[in-house]
Each structure stands twice: as C-alpha cells, then as structure tokens.
Motif scaffolding. Structure first.
Motif, short mmCIF file in Angstrom:
data_model
loop_
_atom_site.label_atom_id
_atom_site.label_comp_id
_atom_site.label_asym_id
_atom_site.label_seq_id
_atom_site.Cartn_x
_atom_site.Cartn_y
_atom_site.Cartn_z
N LEU A 671 0.81 -1.23 -0.05
CA LEU A 671 -0.04 -0.05 0.07
C LEU A 671 0.79 1.54 -0.03
N LEU A 672 0.43 2.21 -0.84
CA LEU A 672 1.09 3.56 -1.18
C LEU A 672 0.15 4.68 -0.88
N ASP A 673 0.70 5.84 -0.55
CA ASP A 673 -0.06 7.00 -0.62
C ASP A 673 -0.38 7.21 -2.03
N THR A 674 -1.85 7.63 -2.09
CA THR A 674 -2.35 7.66 -3.08
C THR A 674 -1.95 8.81 -4.32
N ALA A 675 -0.98 9.76 -3.61
CA ALA A 675 -0.49 10.87 -4.52
C ALA A 675 0.33 10.47 -5.46
N PHE A 676 1.08 9.14 -5.29
CA PHE A 676 1.89 8.58 -6.39
C PHE A 676 1.20 8.21 -7.67
N PHE A 677 -0.16 8.02 -7.62
CA PHE A 677 -1.06 8.16 -8.92
C PHE A 677 -1.81 9.46 -9.19
N VAL A 678 -2.50 9.89 -8.30
CA VAL A 678 -3.20 11.09 -8.42
C VAL A 678 -3.39 11.61 -6.97
N ASN A 679 -3.28 12.88 -7.03
CA ASN A 679 -3.40 13.51 -5.67
C ASN A 679 -4.85 14.07 -5.37
N SER A 680 -5.77 13.06 -5.29
CA SER A 680 -7.19 13.27 -4.72
C SER A 680 -7.68 12.13 -4.23
N SER A 681 -8.75 12.31 -3.64
CA SER A 681 -9.38 11.16 -2.77
C SER A 681 -10.85 10.96 -3.41
N TYR A 682 -11.07 11.16 -4.72
CA TYR A 682 -12.39 11.14 -5.06
C TYR A 682 -12.94 9.55 -5.24
N PRO A 683 -12.20 8.54 -5.50
CA PRO A 683 -12.83 7.31 -5.60
C PRO A 683 -13.78 6.70 -4.82
N PRO A 684 -13.60 7.00 -3.46
CA PRO A 684 -14.78 6.21 -2.55
C PRO A 684 -16.21 7.15 -2.63
N LEU A 685 -15.82 8.26 -3.20
CA LEU A 685 -17.49 8.99 -3.35
C LEU A 685 -17.70 8.92 -4.69
N LEU A 686 -17.16 8.39 -5.46
CA LEU A 686 -17.84 7.88 -6.99
C LEU A 686 -18.35 6.61 -6.96
N ARG A 687 -18.31 5.75 -6.02
CA ARG A 687 -18.90 4.33 -6.07
C ARG A 687 -20.50 4.64 -6.21
N PRO A 688 -20.99 3.94 -7.04
CA PRO A 688 -22.50 4.03 -7.40
C PRO A 688 -23.34 3.89 -5.82
N GLU A 689 -22.79 2.88 -5.13
CA GLU A 689 -23.76 2.89 -3.75
C GLU A 689 -23.54 4.31 -2.90
N ARG A 690 -22.61 5.13 -3.07
CA ARG A 690 -22.58 6.41 -2.32
C ARG A 690 -23.23 7.49 -3.28
N LYS A 691 -22.69 7.55 -4.25
CA LYS A 691 -23.45 8.54 -5.31
C LYS A 691 -23.40 9.95 -4.91
N ALA A 692 -22.39 10.75 -4.57
CA ALA A 692 -22.36 11.99 -4.02
C ALA A 692 -23.03 12.86 -5.00
N ASP A 693 -23.96 13.66 -4.46
CA ASP A 693 -24.60 14.66 -5.31
C ASP A 693 -23.71 16.01 -5.35
#
Length: 842
Positions: A671-693
């Motif tokens: 496991l690594l710091d996500t910033a090594f790929f993209v410096n954002s924490s969007y993915p949990p909020l883009l899950r269809p089960e959460r579906k942020a407005d």
C-alpha cells in the motif's frame, strides 16, 4: 459474518458456463451461494516443433512447466529432452477444476541448465473456458509463426465423481469450500522421558502449509495441529522429521539410529480428497507412533464481506446523518419546508495531500465551512496523505464538528511550530525500536513507514496515542459528524503504477477494495485470512501506523520520479515490459468450440532479457512500501469477472486481464500514498452505492492546482464514471479564481463539484470578505505558497507561527469569500435531488 445465508432447503445453483449465452442469467452484484460441480481436466503435452535456442552454444534442453493456480499451487513439469529441436513428450497431467472460477493455464517452455538457473523462454496463457465437457480439444499453439515454432497440446474435460462444491460469490470473487484437518501424533506405548519425537507435517495447498507436532507420550487427547485447505484441491499430507532429528540416511524415508541399528520408518503421504468428513483416520508413523487425523468442513459463513453494497453500519449512519443534514440545509438555504429524507442530497468534502501544508490548510477550510454552518451539511470527508493527519486528530473528539474549531487549530499550531529534534533523540529512537519490535512480534511486517508513523505521532502530539481507526465509530454513533474515509493504492513489486494499481479505502467501519467488492471490519485489517475466513487475529494497529501508511512519502521509486518529470512511460514500456502477443487469430490455431463468450484471448508472453529485467527492478523497486496481510488471499476470480459492471468500473490497468497476477494470489498488500498516482481522494465518493450529489474539492497540491481535477476528469472519462467535464482554461497556477463550479447537465448522475484551488488572490487586499486591509496589515496577506523560498514545501514539518496563521487565515477566507458559490451549489444539489424524486414517482 456479514452475508445472508441461503437456507439449505432452497435449491440454488450457479449458472453453468456451458449453458448458451442467451439462456444464462445476467451478471449481478448480489451475493450468491450455491452448488457447482467440479470437473476433471487432463492436459497432454504432446510435442514441440522448431524450439528456439536459448543460447548459441547448444540446442535447447527443453521441458514444459504447467501452472494452474486455481486448482493447485504446485507447478508440474514434463521430463527434460536434451539437445532436441523437436522434443516429444506425450505426458499427461490431471487437475480437478471448478468452472465457476477463471481458470487460466500457464504453459511455460524452459531450457534446463545444470549450473545457472533454467532459462524461461516463453509462456502460453490459455483460458480453459474455451473447453467443452466430454470433448477432446487438440491445439497447436503458434509460438513463432516465422520460425514455425509451435506447441502441441491436447485437453480433455470430464465430470468429476466428487460431489458438487458449495460456492459463495459476488460475481467477481469466489470463496470455495474449506476443510479443517486436525493432526496429532501419539505413542503406541509409554516411552522414556526425553525421548519425545517431533514431526514436520506438511499439507499441500493449505494456509498453514507446514507445522511441527510433538509425539504425545502421556494418556489423554493432545491439542492437535490444525490445517485449513480447499476441499476440492488435490491436497496431500506429508510427514517428515526435522533435520535436527535426522540420523543417517535421507528425507525420503526416515532413518533413526537406535543402539547402533538403523531402523527405517516408511514415509507418510496421505491424499486428503478421499477423507470422509468428521471421520478419524489413523496412520502408522514408525514402530511406536501413530498419526491421528480428522477432516471437518469449515463454516460457510465468511469473515470477509463479499458485496458491493455499503455495510449495514454505514447505512445506519447515513440514515442518522440525513436528519442532521436536512436540518442544516433548511437553516442555511432558508427553506420554508422541511426536506423529506429522499430529498436530502449527499454532500462530501474531498481533500488532497501535501504534508504539513495540507494538514494546516485543511484546518482553515474546515473552520470556514463551520462558520457558514456547512459542516453539518456534509455526510463524508475523504482524505489522503497529510490531510489524514487533520482528520485523525479531529476524530479523537466524538463531537468535534459541533465545537469551535479554533481551539483544535490552536493545539495543532502548537505542534507545528515546536522543535522536532526531540522526536529524534536517542531516548525516543530507543522507544521507537522497542515499539517496532513489539509490532513485529504481533505479526506485522515492519518497515520504515512504521517508523515514519511513530515520528508523525511524536511531531503532532505530546504522548503516545492509543486510538485506533475503529475507535472513530464513537464520532459517528449519532450521525453527529461526517463519515471519514482514508484512501491508499495497492501496487505490485516490479510493476509500474500505470500497469497496476487498485484503490483501497479505510473507514471506521470497514477496510476494502472497491474493485473486488471485498471488505473486512476495520479492527481485523492486518489479520490473516484465507479463502474469506479469519485464520489468525492480529491486534489492530494504532492510529500512528495508519498515518504512516496513508502518508508514506518514502515509498517513492525511480519510476515515480520519472513520471513526475515526464508523463510518458513509453521508454519504460518499450525496454522493460514483457512482450505479450495475442495468437488467438493465428491461422495455425484450429477453430475451438467455445462454450462461453467471456473468454480471454490466448497469449504468448516472452520475458524480457536479463538486462531489461534488471533495469525494471531498479526502476520499480520500493525500499519502504507498507505491507499488510492480504485479506483476499485464497479467493478466486469468477469466470465472468471481467464482464461484471462493478469490476469494470475500476478495471484500469494492464494486469486486470491477467487473473493469475491479480491481488487474490499474493500474500501481502503493498500500500502506498495515493498521491503517487493522482493527488485526490475522489474514488470512494464515486462508488454508485454512495453517489455523491455535491463534492467540495479542497486542493493542497504544491504544483499545478488544476492537475488533480484534470486527472480525475480524464480518469472518469476513460472509466465511464459520471463526472463533470474539465473546462478550466487557466494554465498552471496563474489567474486562477478562488472557486470553480463544475457540473455536467448532460449527465444527471454526475456530481456537482465545487473546486477550491490553494491560491492567494483577493486575500492579499482583504482580511475578511469585504473588509480591506490597512497598510500595516498588507504583509499578513502576502502568502508565498509556490515560490522557491516558500515555507510550505511538502518536505517541511515545522512552520513559524506567522506562516501557520497565514495559511489558516487564507483558507478560511477563501471559503467565506465564496459563500454565494457554496449556497448556489447546495441549492442545485437540493433541486437535483427533488427532480430525481419526481422522475422516480412519475
């Protein structure tokens, strides 16, 4: 532990892969449990033609290795035929397979060497879903059409006499039946004290693999050694003596010296597939010893939750939080009527990383949102890297968002400005060493990121913090705070982040990988699992170790440095990747009857040269990656995993099409710091089960402020994830506004995004919205965020009091100065939710 079990009296069967495609039920993400028959596979390696030479000295000493990890972890091989360009073997190998999992057979052609390691020439990847039952399939694999090199193999698939196997699946991962084997040794007659004999018992394919058991000398039932193994694998039990007890002879048959006379003990090798459940079997192990063993089925209930829905605890939290959000929205937007529960939008705060800079700036942003009463409108807060330092500190207080944040900011300021050298004193280093030694004894793999976590704890606090991530549930019990989610990525050794990466999210309730739909309770993360069952519970990590993981800036490798300087990996791919060639449509490959349309293309993989392999290892090597026991270990991929919509949503790398190389087959997560790929924490909020407005994006990058939002937009476009389009025209950090409203009117499922870059614009002239600075106060508005002499560089852990205050005040101001934009976004979210409700009702 979490899934609902189907009563045994209800007949429920998984779909047959050989069933016609139109007649098969559509893939769903619901958890399924049912019976599925096993099959016997016979692979006959016939011959090869025109084998390539491994070197220029002699012809290849050729053999073929077979590996089918979904049936056995053992690699089988043919005999070696020396100095022959056209070897012929005619050797057959048998496997028992489960057709509900993705079975990909790897046929490796190798050149045997006596002095140096064997040369690996190539590997054929063959999806066994191509085979139909009771029908021989004769295949000639064209390995090199120009050189007329080919491998000839025959396959035969038949029904197995074994009873059907009970499977549990979410459409992507499959948990198979597991049995528990209990083994103990007992003396046939009383032996003298001090003559106790130890045995090494190995159960192939089992989780434990090898254990030492002692011969029981006294009457009574000893505690047996326990092995967990997949019931339908071809497991065997082998018994051997430790080397320390060998006395003349070899390990194939024990030889013990007794009064100068050699006594042979016959080797013990017991296949386990023939054992009846709960029946005790006794085997002789020498003249005076017996082995007693009993196999029993393990409970069907899993400790890993397989499913893409949110866990019950999070669903319960959201119901409580909606009440708080509805009341806050009514007050903030001055609504005349109360919002119904299905009219309450899901609002989230998304933060990025940046070390102490992100920690400090986040305090200012949250203070501004609190003053506008917008903290109570948010249901989630996500973060990575340094932003997690703020989140973890705040959630130590179960009621933090309802208290004035200025006191928490004052405490954070005290630690940021203090001298950090005492944290590296000899006494402290000695304490760290003792703590890391204890952590290793508990069962964790300790490395530098654990030391980094202890250092962060010492720098941001006064004493040892006993809090754990699961303790943050107290801050959610009444829905009184937003739910925090922390994000990392899972990677592989010797593989580029562009070729393999997977999102891994952490919440106070669960830790999981959304691509696979697999989650474990937070308190069990780090424990050992096998086939979805908990094998060994390890104490939950203290929060400091999680902070070290989430902000593991020392896990960088040379390839990351290359990517930071140059976005193209063409050079790396050209010179270090294995060559993969699709041979599915080659004319030499005969037409094969396909029972299942969801099959992988047959491929030939040619490994890189010694030089390219060495170069790849140098570029991708990470000295300080965080490794945790893999809770997916033993689980297998469903035969239709690639067609599953939930998996496909996050299927974004090369290795996703190579099931034998995915995460379920490795012992540890890296496991690594996500910033090594993209410096954002969007993915949990883009899950269809959460579906942020509505997502409030708080940016803390040191470089381009628009890069994270642009990368996220591009990623979502490639993955077909609803998200606003990137339409910012500004380059770099020049002429940026304090706030941007991004929306996609053409995509109703796309969230509204309110983007706050970290810039110093009107704050230079205004100390509060509409309140100009006096000439004496102008210096307080000069915040050097990006210059070469900036005090906010990511590597800096210590700020001056003035630098800390400037950053907090700037971020608070940027929120307050854009109150109208925030209220507009909230109204849009409410209107969107009401429109969706009316459309559903009509």
């Amino acid at each position: 532990m979490f899934q609902k079990q189907i009563p045994a009296w209800i007949p429920h069967y998984l779909p047959d892969p050989c069933q016609a495609e139109d007649d098969r039920p559509s893939a769903t993400c619901a958890l399924e449990e049912g019976l599925s028959p096993c099959h016997l596979l016979t692979v006959r390696i016939i011959r090869m033609k025109n084998v390539r030479q491994a070197d220029r000295v002699s012809q290849t000493d050729c053999y073929v290795s077979l590996w089918l990890p979904t049936a056995s972890h053992e690699k089988l091989r043919t005999r070696t035929i020396s100095n022959c360009p056209n070897p012929e073997w005619n050797e057959s190998f048998n496997f028992q397979i489960q057709r509900q999992v993705k079975n990909v057979l790897e046929l490796s052609v190798c050149d045997e060497d006596t002095v140096t390691p064997d040369d690996h020439l190539l590997t054929v990847l063959y999806d066994l879903a191509k085979l139909c039952c009771r029908r021989k399939t004769h295949v000639k694999f064209p390995l090199n059409p120009e050189g007329m090199e080919e491998l000839e193999v025959e396959f035969l698939l038949e029904e197995s006499p074994s009873p059907p196997e009970t499977l549990i699946t979410n459409g992507v991962l499959v948990a198979r039946q597991v049995s528990s084997l209990e083994v103990h040794a007992e003396s046939r007659r009383q032996r003298k004290r001090g003559k106790k004999r130890d045995f090494l018992v190995t159960v192939t394919e089992s989780f434990e693999h090898t254990q030492r058991i002692s011969q029981h000398l006294e009457p009574g039932c000893p505690k047996p050694a326990c092995f967990h193994y997949p019931k339908y694998f071809q497991s065997q039990m082998h018994v051997d003596l430790p080397r320390s007890q060998w006395s003349c002879g070899n390990h194939l048959s024990f030889q013990l010296c007794c009064c100068g006379v050699h006594k042979k003990i016959s080797p013990v090798c017991q296949p386990l597939h023939c054992l009846s459940d709960s029946q005790t079997v006794t085997l002789p192990a020498g003249e005076n010893c017996e082995l007693h063993m009993k196999s029993t089925p393990c409970p069907k209930t899993l400790d890993v939750r397989l499913g893409y829905s949110l866990c019950p605890e999070e669903l319960e939290f959201l119901q409580k939080r909606k009440v708080v959000v509805a009341e806050a929205l009514k007050q903030v937007l001055q609504l005349e009527e109360d919002l119904q529960m299905d009219e309450v939008p899901l609002i989230a705060i998304m933060s990025t990383g940046g070390g102490t800079r992100s920690m400090t700036a986040m305090y200012g942003h949250l203070l501004g949102l609190q003053k506008l009463n917008l903290l109570n409108c948010a249901s989630y807060i996500t973060g990575l890297s340094g932003a997690t330092w703020t989140m973890a500190t705040l959630y130590r207080d179960p009621d933090w968002s309802s208290k004035n944040l200025e006191s928490a900011i004052f405490e954070a300021r005290r630690h940021v400005v203090k001298d950090k050298m005492p944290a590296l004193s000899p006494d402290q280093l000695s304490r760290y060493r003792e703590e890391l030694r204890q952590r290793s004894k508990e069962g964790y793999k300790v490395n530098f990121t654990d030391f980094w976590g202890l250092l962060v704890e010492a720098c941001l606090g006064d004493e040892r913090n006993e809090c754990k991530l699961s303790d943050q549930r107290a801050a959610l019990s009444q829905g009184q705070n937003p739910l925090p989610i922390y994000l990392t990525i899972n990677v592989k050794d010797d593989v580029s982040n562009q070729d393999f990466r997977e999102w891994c999210e952490f919440s106070p309730y669960e830790v999981g990988m959304q691509k696979y739909g697999a989650f474990v309770p937070t308190e069990l993360f780090g424990s050992e699992f096998f086939m979805g069952r908990l094998m060994r519970r390890i104490p939950e990590s203290r929060m400091c170790y999680m902070l070290g993981l989430w902000s593991s800036i020392f896990s960088v490798n040379l390839l990351d440095v290359w990517n930071f300087c140059n976005t193209s990996e063409e050079f790396f791919h050209r010179w270090t990747r294995e060559r993969v060639q699709d041979i599915e449509d080659e004319p030499l490959l005969p037409e094969i009857p396909k029972c299942d349309a969801n099959v992988l293309d047959t491929s030939v993989v040619v490994p890189g040269s010694w030089l390219s392999n060495t170069f790849r290892q140098i570029l991708t090597y990470r000295s300080f990656v965080s490794e945790f026991h893999n809770f997916l270990l033993g689980l297998q991929l469903h035969t239709d995993y690639l067609q599953n919509g939930q998996f496909s949503m996050w299927k974004d790398t090369v290795l996703d099409g190579f099931p034998n190389q995915l995460t379920e087959s490795v012992n540890h997560l890296s496991l690594l710091d996500t910033a090594f790929f993209v410096n954002s924490s969007y993915p949990p909020l883009l899950r269809p089960e959460r579906k942020a407005d509505l997502i409030i994006h708080l940016n803390y990058c040191a470089g381009s402020q628009t890069k994270p939002i642009k990368q996220t937009c591009e990623y979502c476009t490639e993955q077909n994830i609803p998200f606003p389009k990137y339409d910012l025209q500004e380059e770099g950090n020049h002429n940026l506004k304090e706030c941007y409203l991004l929306k996609n009117s053409q995509e109703p499922d796309a969230p509204i995004v309110l983007f706050f870059p970290l810039i110093n614009d009107t704050f230079q002239k205004y100390k509060a919205p509409g309140v100009e600075r006096s000439p004496e106060e102008m210096e307080k508005g000069q915040v050097n965020i990006y210059g070469p002499k900036t005090p906010y560089a990511t590597k800096e852990l210590t700020y001056t009091e003035a630098a800390f205050d400037k950053m907090v005040n700037l971020c608070e101001y940027n929120i307050l100065n854009n109150k109208d934009q925030l209220l507009q976004a909230l109204r849009m979210a409410v209107e969107k939710k009401k429109l969706l409700k009316s459309q559903c009702s009509s």
